[in-house]
Design a protein around this motif. Structure first.
Motif, PDB file in Angstrom:
ATOM      1  N   VAL A 200       0.840  -1.193   0.000  1.00 34.80           N
ATOM      2  CA  VAL A 200       0.000   0.000   0.000  1.00 34.80           C
ATOM      3  C   VAL A 200       0.876   1.243   0.000  1.00 34.80           C
ATOM      4  CG1 VAL A 200      -1.699   1.301   1.329  1.00 34.80           C
ATOM      5  CG2 VAL A 200      -1.899  -1.180   1.151  1.00 34.80           C
ATOM      6  N   HIS A 201       0.482   2.223  -0.795  1.00 24.99           N
ATOM      7  CA  HIS A 201       1.233   3.464  -0.923  1.00 24.99           C
ATOM      8  C   HIS A 201       0.275   4.629  -0.735  1.00 24.99           C
ATOM      9  CE1 HIS A 201       4.658   5.863  -1.927  1.00 24.99           C
ATOM     10  NE2 HIS A 201       4.110   6.363  -3.012  1.00 24.99           N
ATOM     11  N   LEU A 202       0.664   5.575   0.124  1.00 26.03           N
ATOM     12  CA  LEU A 202      -0.187   6.727   0.432  1.00 26.03           C
ATOM     13  C   LEU A 202       0.601   8.008   0.192  1.00 26.03           C
ATOM     14  CD1 LEU A 202      -1.553   5.440   3.869  1.00 26.03           C
ATOM     15  CD2 LEU A 202      -2.705   5.273   1.660  1.00 26.03           C
ATOM     16  N   VAL A 203      -0.023   8.976  -0.462  1.00 23.79           N
ATOM     17  CA  VAL A 203       0.624  10.255  -0.720  1.00 23.79           C
ATOM     18  C   VAL A 203      -0.332  11.374  -0.358  1.00 23.79           C
ATOM     19  CG1 VAL A 203       1.694  11.753  -2.431  1.00 23.79           C
ATOM     20  CG2 VAL A 203       2.003   9.270  -2.592  1.00 23.79           C
TER      21      VAL A 203
ATOM     22  N   ALA B  93      -3.878  10.192  -1.743  1.00 21.74           N
ATOM     23  CA  ALA B  93      -3.972   9.277  -2.884  1.00 21.74           C
ATOM     24  C   ALA B  93      -3.456   7.914  -2.456  1.00 21.74           C
ATOM     25  CB  ALA B  93      -3.162   9.813  -4.060  1.00 21.74           C
ATOM     26  N   ALA B  94      -4.299   6.913  -2.587  1.00 29.00           N
ATOM     27  CA  ALA B  94      -3.962   5.582  -2.093  1.00 29.00           C
ATOM     28  C   ALA B  94      -3.874   4.578  -3.229  1.00 29.00           C
ATOM     29  CB  ALA B  94      -5.019   5.125  -1.085  1.00 29.00           C
ATOM     30  N   SER B  95      -2.990   3.623  -3.084  1.00 30.48           N
ATOM     31  CA  SER B  95      -2.849   2.571  -4.080  1.00 30.48           C
ATOM     32  C   SER B  95      -2.300   1.319  -3.425  1.00 30.48           C
ATOM     33  CB  SER B  95      -1.931   3.013  -5.220  1.00 30.48           C
ATOM     34  OG  SER B  95      -0.635   3.283  -4.732  1.00 30.48           O
ATOM     35  N   GLY B  96      -2.500   0.180  -4.099  1.00 28.73           N
ATOM     36  CA  GLY B  96      -1.898  -1.060  -3.635  1.00 28.73           C
ATOM     37  C   GLY B  96      -2.771  -1.953  -2.780  1.00 28.73           C
ATOM     38  N   PHE B  97      -4.031  -1.563  -2.564  1.00 30.67           N
ATOM     39  CA  PHE B  97      -4.902  -2.423  -1.754  1.00 30.67           C
ATOM     40  C   PHE B  97      -5.255  -3.688  -2.538  1.00 30.67           C
ATOM     41  CE2 PHE B  97      -5.381   0.254   1.784  1.00 30.67           C
ATOM     42  CZ  PHE B  97      -5.488   1.560   1.345  1.00 30.67           C
ATOM     43  N   THR B  98      -5.228  -4.823  -1.839  1.00 27.78           N
ATOM     44  CA  THR B  98      -5.569  -6.090  -2.477  1.00 27.78           C
ATOM     45  C   THR B  98      -6.910  -6.625  -2.004  1.00 27.78           C
ATOM     46  OG1 THR B  98      -4.336  -7.291  -0.779  1.00 27.78           O
ATOM     47  CG2 THR B  98      -3.147  -6.689  -2.789  1.00 27.78           C
ATOM     48  N   ALA B  99      -7.550  -5.948  -1.086  1.00 31.70           N
ATOM     49  CA  ALA B  99      -8.869  -6.336  -0.585  1.00 31.70           C
ATOM     50  C   ALA B  99      -9.677  -5.072  -0.333  1.00 31.70           C
ATOM     51  CB  ALA B  99      -8.740  -7.165   0.682  1.00 31.70           C
TER      52      ALA B  99
ATOM     53  N   TYR C  87     -10.288  12.460   1.109  1.00 33.64           N
ATOM     54  CA  TYR C  87     -10.140  13.890   1.352  1.00 33.64           C
ATOM     55  C   TYR C  87     -10.457  14.223   2.803  1.00 33.64           C
ATOM     56  CZ  TYR C  87     -10.525  13.900  -3.735  1.00 33.64           C
ATOM     57  OH  TYR C  87     -10.332  13.654  -5.075  1.00 33.64           O
ATOM     58  N   LEU C  88      -9.827  15.282   3.274  1.00 35.51           N
ATOM     59  CA  LEU C  88     -10.160  15.850   4.575  1.00 35.51           C
ATOM     60  C   LEU C  88     -10.413  17.337   4.363  1.00 35.51           C
ATOM     61  CD1 LEU C  88     -10.476  15.168   7.613  1.00 35.51           C
ATOM     62  CD2 LEU C  88      -8.156  16.080   7.914  1.00 35.51           C
ATOM     63  N   GLN C  89     -11.677  17.703   4.362  1.00 39.71           N
ATOM     64  CA  GLN C  89     -12.046  19.101   4.237  1.00 39.71           C
ATOM     65  C   GLN C  89     -12.006  19.731   5.622  1.00 39.71           C
ATOM     66  OE1 GLN C  89     -12.846  21.015   1.436  1.00 39.71           O
ATOM     67  NE2 GLN C  89     -12.828  22.715   2.893  1.00 39.71           N
ATOM     68  N   MET C  90     -11.183  20.747   5.765  1.00 29.59           N
ATOM     69  CA  MET C  90     -10.997  21.381   7.068  1.00 29.59           C
ATOM     70  C   MET C  90     -11.494  22.820   6.993  1.00 29.59           C
ATOM     71  SD  MET C  90      -7.236  19.882   8.057  1.00 29.59           S
ATOM     72  CE  MET C  90      -6.375  20.904   6.863  1.00 29.59           C
ATOM     73  N   ASN C  91     -12.535  23.110   7.739  1.00 29.74           N
ATOM     74  CA  ASN C  91     -13.122  24.447   7.793  1.00 29.74           C
ATOM     75  C   ASN C  91     -12.933  25.055   9.176  1.00 29.74           C
ATOM     76  OD1 ASN C  91     -14.060  24.052   5.136  1.00 29.74           O
ATOM     77  ND2 ASN C  91     -16.008  23.209   5.876  1.00 29.74           N
ATOM     78  N   SER C  92     -13.130  26.346   9.257  1.00 25.42           N
ATOM     79  CA  SER C  92     -13.026  27.058  10.532  1.00 25.42           C
ATOM     80  C   SER C  92     -11.741  26.702  11.266  1.00 25.42           C
ATOM     81  CB  SER C  92     -14.239  26.735  11.418  1.00 25.42           C
ATOM     82  OG  SER C  92     -15.438  27.076  10.760  1.00 25.42           O
ATOM     83  N   LEU C  93     -10.648  26.744  10.538  1.00 23.61           N
ATOM     84  CA  LEU C  93      -9.366  26.338  11.112  1.00 23.61           C
ATOM     85  C   LEU C  93      -8.927  27.266  12.233  1.00 23.61           C
ATOM     86  CD1 LEU C  93      -7.636  25.223   7.830  1.00 23.61           C
ATOM     87  CD2 LEU C  93      -7.888  23.802   9.869  1.00 23.61           C
ATOM     88  N   LYS C  94      -8.260  26.669  13.210  1.00 21.22           N
ATOM     89  CA  LYS C  94      -7.777  27.392  14.377  1.00 21.22           C
ATOM     90  C   LYS C  94      -6.261  27.247  14.462  1.00 21.22           C
ATOM     91  CE  LYS C  94     -11.959  25.975  16.870  1.00 21.22           C
ATOM     92  NZ  LYS C  94     -12.468  25.251  18.069  1.00 21.22           N
ATOM     93  N   PRO C  95      -5.594  28.167  15.123  1.00 22.19           N
ATOM     94  CA  PRO C  95      -4.133  28.031  15.274  1.00 22.19           C
ATOM     95  C   PRO C  95      -3.728  26.699  15.901  1.00 22.19           C
ATOM     96  CG  PRO C  95      -4.805  30.242  15.858  1.00 22.19           C
ATOM     97  CD  PRO C  95      -6.065  29.467  15.632  1.00 22.19           C
ATOM     98  N   GLU C  96      -4.558  26.167  16.775  1.00 21.47           N
ATOM     99  CA  GLU C  96      -4.228  24.885  17.403  1.00 21.47           C
ATOM    100  C   GLU C  96      -4.354  23.699  16.450  1.00 21.47           C
ATOM    101  OE1 GLU C  96      -6.396  27.203  18.508  1.00 21.47           O
ATOM    102  OE2 GLU C  96      -8.138  26.257  19.480  1.00 21.47           O
TER     103      GLU C  96
END
Length: 128
Positions: free
Chosen positions: A2-5, A23-29, A80-89
């Motif tokens: 499995v390869h993740l970027v 982006a994911a690749s290499g899953f066999t199941a 995807y990870l959509q991140m809204n209302s971002l905070k400094p933390e």
């Protein structure tokens, strides 16, 4: 193998938004889960969110629930990870992880130590 970027990190002002991609690749199941965790300087790893490929269930950590949304595009093999209302933390290096042999007893948000694959990380910096 499995390869993740990851991609999509950057600098944003507080209250702004970013969308991270894994982006994911290499899953066999089809029975696997992909998620995100982060690590800020001097702090321990923190689980963020995960999504199951088998049933599409999603889970979030309390600090990001209602602000972050995880989704997947199976045609593009991308999460995807959509991140809204971002905070400094929210400033941290964000990592994408995948678990292909999760214990049947485990439920809910995937913990960072469960992932048997992870990407190189992408920096997210939120200025105040």
């Amino acid at each position: 193998e499995v390869h993740l970027v990851e991609s999509g990190g950057g600098l944003v002002q507080a209250g702004g938004s970013l969308r991270l991609s894994c982006a994911a690749s290499g899953f066999t199941a089809d029975d696997y889960a992909i998620g995100w965790f982060r690590q800020a300087p001097g702090k321990s790893r923190e689980d963020i969110s995960s999504i199951s490929n088998s049933d599409g269930s999603t889970h979030y950590a309390d600090p990001v629930r209602g602000r972050f949304t995880i989704s997947s595009d199976n045609a593009k093999n991308t999460v995807y990870l959509q991140m809204n209302s971002l905070k400094p933390e929210d400033t941290a290096v964000y990592y994408c992880g995948a678990v292909t042999d999760r214990s049947p007893e485990r439920r809910g948000l995937v913990a960072w130590y469960e992932y048997n694959y992870s990407g190189q990380g992408t920096q997210v910096t939120v200025s105040s």
